[in-house]
Write a protein that holds these residues in place. Structure first.
Motif, short mmCIF file in Angstrom:
data_model
loop_
_atom_site.label_atom_id
_atom_site.label_comp_id
_atom_site.label_asym_id
_atom_site.label_seq_id
_atom_site.Cartn_x
_atom_site.Cartn_y
_atom_site.Cartn_z
N LEU A 1 35.62 79.44 46.09
CA LEU A 1 36.51 78.25 46.57
C LEU A 1 37.27 78.57 47.94
CD1 LEU A 1 38.02 77.07 43.28
CD2 LEU A 1 36.20 76.07 44.29
N ARG A 2 37.64 79.76 48.33
CA ARG A 2 38.34 80.02 49.24
C ARG A 2 37.57 79.86 50.62
NH1 ARG A 2 39.89 85.97 48.36
NH2 ARG A 2 39.08 85.49 46.31
N CYS A 3 36.27 80.05 50.48
CA CYS A 3 35.57 79.61 51.72
C CYS A 3 35.20 78.39 52.03
CB CYS A 3 33.94 80.38 51.39
SG CYS A 3 34.01 82.11 51.35
N ALA A 4 35.09 77.34 50.84
CA ALA A 4 34.84 76.05 50.91
C ALA A 4 36.25 75.60 51.48
CB ALA A 4 34.60 75.37 49.68
N LEU A 5 37.48 76.18 50.95
CA LEU A 5 38.72 75.57 51.64
C LEU A 5 38.86 75.88 53.11
CD1 LEU A 5 41.02 76.63 48.90
CD2 LEU A 5 40.72 74.39 49.53
N SER A 6 38.19 77.06 53.55
CA SER A 6 38.11 77.18 55.05
C SER A 6 37.25 76.11 55.93
CB SER A 6 37.92 78.68 54.96
OG SER A 6 36.63 79.04 54.87
N GLY A 7 36.41 75.57 55.00
CA GLY A 7 35.62 74.51 55.87
C GLY A 7 34.11 75.09 55.97
N HIS A 8 33.78 76.22 55.22
CA HIS A 8 32.33 76.64 55.29
C HIS A 8 31.51 75.99 54.12
CE1 HIS A 8 34.59 80.12 57.08
NE2 HIS A 8 33.11 80.25 57.56
N LEU A 9 30.37 75.68 54.19
CA LEU A 9 29.35 75.17 53.28
C LEU A 9 28.97 76.16 52.50
CD1 LEU A 9 27.74 72.89 52.28
CD2 LEU A 9 25.75 73.61 53.83
N VAL A 10 29.19 75.81 51.06
CA VAL A 10 28.96 77.00 50.23
C VAL A 10 27.92 76.36 49.11
CG1 VAL A 10 30.02 78.25 48.28
CG2 VAL A 10 31.24 77.86 50.15
N LEU A 11 26.77 77.18 48.89
CA LEU A 11 25.82 76.87 48.11
C LEU A 11 25.78 77.81 46.87
CD1 LEU A 11 22.99 76.05 50.42
CD2 LEU A 11 24.35 74.49 49.44
N SER A 12 25.67 77.50 45.67
CA SER A 12 25.92 78.38 44.56
C SER A 12 25.01 77.99 43.41
CB SER A 12 27.25 78.30 44.10
OG SER A 12 27.47 79.25 43.05
N THR A 13 24.82 78.71 42.58
CA THR A 13 23.81 78.31 41.25
C THR A 13 24.62 78.57 40.01
OG1 THR A 13 22.99 80.63 41.10
CG2 THR A 13 21.90 79.00 42.44
N ILE A 14 24.40 77.79 39.08
CA ILE A 14 25.15 78.03 37.78
C ILE A 14 24.15 77.48 36.48
CG2 ILE A 14 26.10 75.83 37.95
CD1 ILE A 14 28.72 76.97 36.33
N HIS A 15 24.20 78.31 35.49
CA HIS A 15 23.36 77.66 34.30
C HIS A 15 23.90 76.48 33.78
CE1 HIS A 15 20.28 80.86 34.69
NE2 HIS A 15 21.50 81.62 35.33
N ALA A 16 23.22 75.58 33.56
CA ALA A 16 23.74 74.15 32.89
C ALA A 16 22.56 73.50 32.26
CB ALA A 16 24.72 73.53 33.49
N ASN A 17 22.62 72.52 31.49
CA ASN A 17 21.60 71.75 30.91
C ASN A 17 21.41 70.39 31.57
OD1 ASN A 17 20.89 73.85 28.97
ND2 ASN A 17 22.46 73.06 27.44
N SER A 18 22.39 70.08 32.61
CA SER A 18 22.15 68.60 33.20
C SER A 18 23.12 68.84 34.34
CB SER A 18 22.46 67.46 32.29
OG SER A 18 23.98 67.43 32.04
N ALA A 19 22.97 67.99 35.24
CA ALA A 19 23.93 67.93 36.40
C ALA A 19 25.43 67.56 36.00
CB ALA A 19 23.61 66.90 37.34
N ILE A 20 25.64 66.77 34.93
CA ILE A 20 26.68 66.44 34.53
C ILE A 20 27.30 67.72 33.60
CG2 ILE A 20 28.05 64.81 32.81
CD1 ILE A 20 27.36 63.51 35.32
N ARG A 21 26.46 68.40 32.90
CA ARG A 21 26.99 69.55 31.98
C ARG A 21 27.59 70.38 33.15
NH1 ARG A 21 29.46 72.36 28.59
NH2 ARG A 21 28.57 73.78 27.65
N THR A 22 27.09 70.58 34.35
CA THR A 22 27.67 71.44 35.35
C THR A 22 29.25 71.38 35.41
OG1 THR A 22 25.56 71.35 36.32
CG2 THR A 22 27.30 72.51 37.72
N LEU A 23 29.63 70.24 35.45
CA LEU A 23 31.07 69.95 35.67
C LEU A 23 31.89 70.60 34.40
CD1 LEU A 23 31.01 66.40 36.99
CD2 LEU A 23 31.19 68.67 38.17
N SER A 24 31.29 70.50 33.20
CA SER A 24 31.88 71.10 32.01
C SER A 24 31.85 72.41 32.07
CB SER A 24 31.09 70.65 30.84
OG SER A 24 31.26 69.16 30.63
N ARG A 25 30.51 72.93 32.53
CA ARG A 25 30.53 74.49 32.58
C ARG A 25 31.70 75.12 33.82
NH1 ARG A 25 28.77 78.48 30.81
NH2 ARG A 25 27.58 79.43 32.29
#
Length: 70
Positions: A1-25
């Motif tokens: 989050l610190r990198c994104a706050l400084s204006g950098h584009l951050v790409l990441s992965t997370i295990h979830a069962n759907s795009a919406i479920r990602t927010l819950s994760r």
């Protein structure tokens, strides 16, 4: 989050069962959801699907946009 706050584009992965479920994760990590809502542009979910006899595979994608400009 610190990198994104400084204006950098951050790409990441997370295990979830759907795009919406990602927010819950993300909530499970006790992140500041208000700050995250300002930083997160969207979520791309991908899944490799097979047919009934597992001879064919295809990739399916789901995109959930959180950015009002897209």
């Amino acid at each position: 989050l610190r990198c994104a706050l400084s204006g950098h584009l951050v790409l990441s992965t997370i295990h979830a069962n759907s795009a919406i479920r990602t927010l819950s994760r993300l909530k499970e990590f006790n992140l500041d959801m208000e700050m995250l809502s300002e930083l997160l542009i969207g979520v791309i979910y991908q899944k490799l699907e097979t047919n009934d006899n597992h001879t064919l595979r295809k990739a399916s994608f789901e995109f959930y946009s959180l950015d009002s400009k897209t």
